[in-house]
Design a protein around this motif. Structure first.
Motif, PDB file in Angstrom:
ATOM      1  N   GLN A  21      17.853 -54.074  29.825  1.00 39.20           N
ATOM      2  CA  GLN A  21      18.281 -53.110  28.804  1.00 39.20           C
ATOM      3  C   GLN A  21      17.159 -52.745  27.840  1.00 39.20           C
ATOM      4  O   GLN A  21      17.086 -51.607  27.367  1.00 39.20           O
ATOM      5  N   GLU A 210      25.762 -58.539  30.918  1.00 38.72           N
ATOM      6  CA  GLU A 210      25.460 -57.160  30.533  1.00 38.72           C
ATOM      7  C   GLU A 210      26.283 -56.731  29.326  1.00 38.72           C
ATOM      8  O   GLU A 210      25.770 -56.059  28.416  1.00 38.72           O
ATOM      9  N   ARG A 214      24.670 -55.752  25.686  1.00 36.12           N
ATOM     10  CA  ARG A 214      24.916 -54.401  25.166  1.00 36.12           C
ATOM     11  C   ARG A 214      25.475 -54.460  23.748  1.00 36.12           C
ATOM     12  O   ARG A 214      25.010 -53.744  22.845  1.00 36.12           O
TER      13      ARG A 214
END
Length: 257
Positions: A21, A210, A214
């Motif tokens: 990311q 994930e 995030r």
């Protein structure tokens, strides 16, 4: 403008998710891990997908000389984003294991963690820019008879990070201590927790790496200090903090991983 990020423990799970990311956000990456084949594959994936530079540094965070080599490699690099993610658990209880084996967790979670933070945060303090995410755990608030040093060292990371946040925030440097709860990752698999355990039950809601990352990155610009991702984890944290300590001790005797 070139932006550099250092991510420790980036081989898999939350660390790998941070690498992907932050790479997507345009950061050139310095990523550390122990399993060369896996982390090199991750590095190549990020290079090809996001067109950023990725340098792999193989380092065992229980080995002082390897950490010193890591520090030497990054000492001349301006790191704008630091993610301290190294962490592992023990299968054996403190008194059922050798002290030397247990000591490795102190070396990785405290000694090596502090060495890296001292170097990188010190440089950020001079330039008055940067962001730091230190990965702790919801387990830091829940000491139990099966994870003496894990919960203890992760608790240290929380207190240390809050103090660093208080010091650096006025300079424009944000410090977040990320406290994920139940997360599907190699960490739990390494403790021989079976896949069927990854089922949502009541307030136990499993998140993906994930999702955790995030939410963490979305929050780091807005606030520092403790960040607990996921509504269920926030509720669990509130319940844990509200429980009378004597009652918690009784309950903890019956806890199982």
């Amino acid at each position: 403008m070139i932006k550099n990020a250092l991510i420790t423990g980036a081989t898999s799970g939350i660390g790998a998710a941070f690498a992907r990311q932050l790479g997507e956000k345009g950061y050139n990456l310095y990523i550390t891990g122990r399993r060369r084949e896996i982390i090199e594959k991750l590095a190549q994936e990020i290079r090809e997908k996001h067109n950023v530079a990725v340098e792999v540094i193989i380092a065992d965070f229980t080995n002082e000389s390897e950490i010193d080599c890591l520090l030497e490699k990054i000492t001349s690099v301006d790191i704008e984003f630091l993610v301290n993610n190294v962490g592992f658990g023990h299968e054996k209880k403190f008194l059922d294991d050798s002290y030397e084996n247990q000591r490795k967790m102190i070396e990785a979670h405290i000694e090596s963690f502090c060495k890296i933070t001292h170097l990188v945060a010190g440089k950020m303090k001079k330039t008055k820019k940067g962001q730091i995410i230190n990965v702790s755990s919801l387990a830091a608030f829940t000491p139990a008879a099966f994870n003496h040093l894990y919960s203890s060292t992760k608790s240290f990371i929380i207190t240390f990070s809050e103090a660093l946040y208080i010091e650096l925030y006025p300079l424009g440097i944000n410090v977040q201590v990320l406290c994920p709860g139940f997360t599907k990752s190699d960490f739990h698999r390494s403790l021989k927790i079976q896949e069927k355990t990854f089922e949502n039950r009541g307030l136990i809601r499993w998140m993906t790496s994930e999702e955790v990352v995030r939410l963490s990155l979305n929050s780091v610009d807005k606030r520092g200090g403790i960040f607990i991702p996921g509504w269920s984890n926030k509720i669990l944290y509130t319940i844990i903090k509200a429980l009378p300590r004597k009652l918690y001790y009784v309950m903890a005797r019956y806890m199982k991983m």
